[in-house]
Write an enzyme that holds these catalytic residues in place. Sequence first.
Site, PDB file in Angstrom:
ATOM      1  N   GLY A 106       0.719  -1.220  -0.196  1.00 10.95           N
ATOM      2  CA  GLY A 106       0.104  -0.045  -0.127  1.00 10.95           C
ATOM      3  C   GLY A 106       0.918   1.208   0.086  1.00 10.95           C
ATOM      4  CB  CYS A 107       0.323   4.687   1.232  1.00 12.70           C
ATOM      5  SG  CYS A 107       1.343   6.309   1.353  1.00 12.70           S
TER       6      CYS A 107
END
Length: 224
Positions: free
Chosen positions: A41-42
């Site tokens: 993810g981020c």
Amino acid sequence: MKILILVLGFTPVFSFSLQSKTSVRTISSLAARKEATFGAGCFWKPAEDLLKCPGVLDTVAGYTGNPGATSVPTYDNVCFGRKWVEGIRVYYDNEKISYEELLNAFFEAQEPKLNSRQYASIIFPHDNYQEEIAQKWLDEGKGRKRADGVPVDITQLEPLSKFYKAEGYHQRYWAKQKPRFAIVVGTIALSLSSADQYLPPDFRSSFETLLQGIGFAVAIYAML
């Protein structure tokens, strides 16, 4: 004189022995240093969360998952695209944390988003050993979910491709932002405190308590 000769003759041997032991420890330490790569993810928060794990030596935020790339990517290239993955390169001591334990830490730290290549949950094995462990981890984890509902099934296994280190401001992002955030909130709190003179007396005490609580919370947050 005989004693002096014996000491002088012994010193190089003793020195060589110490150097040999140091070299063995250094070689052993280097052999235990391994690398792992994940799409989580981020990459901002997971990279810092993984760094807190015992045995993890370093983490680097970067871009990967695009074996056909012909140029070095930038954050602008990666954003909202379908080719690149925000990745994390993890350097760890295999004698202190196993790859399987690292997979469990990755699972808890990741912040993936469905239908997003950029923020996909992916394991990129570096060798056959990691691939076998990762596949076993995925197979045995079927149906497993985190407390917030994120399932193991969301994680994919992909061949390792070239990893490009992200721009400097992405490295230790939250560690850099926390002091700035604390300063901004602290400034706002001070500004509000100067306005308490205009508040009714019976409300002023509660307002001051609220501001103190905010200040304390910001201080704790900045230290985490």
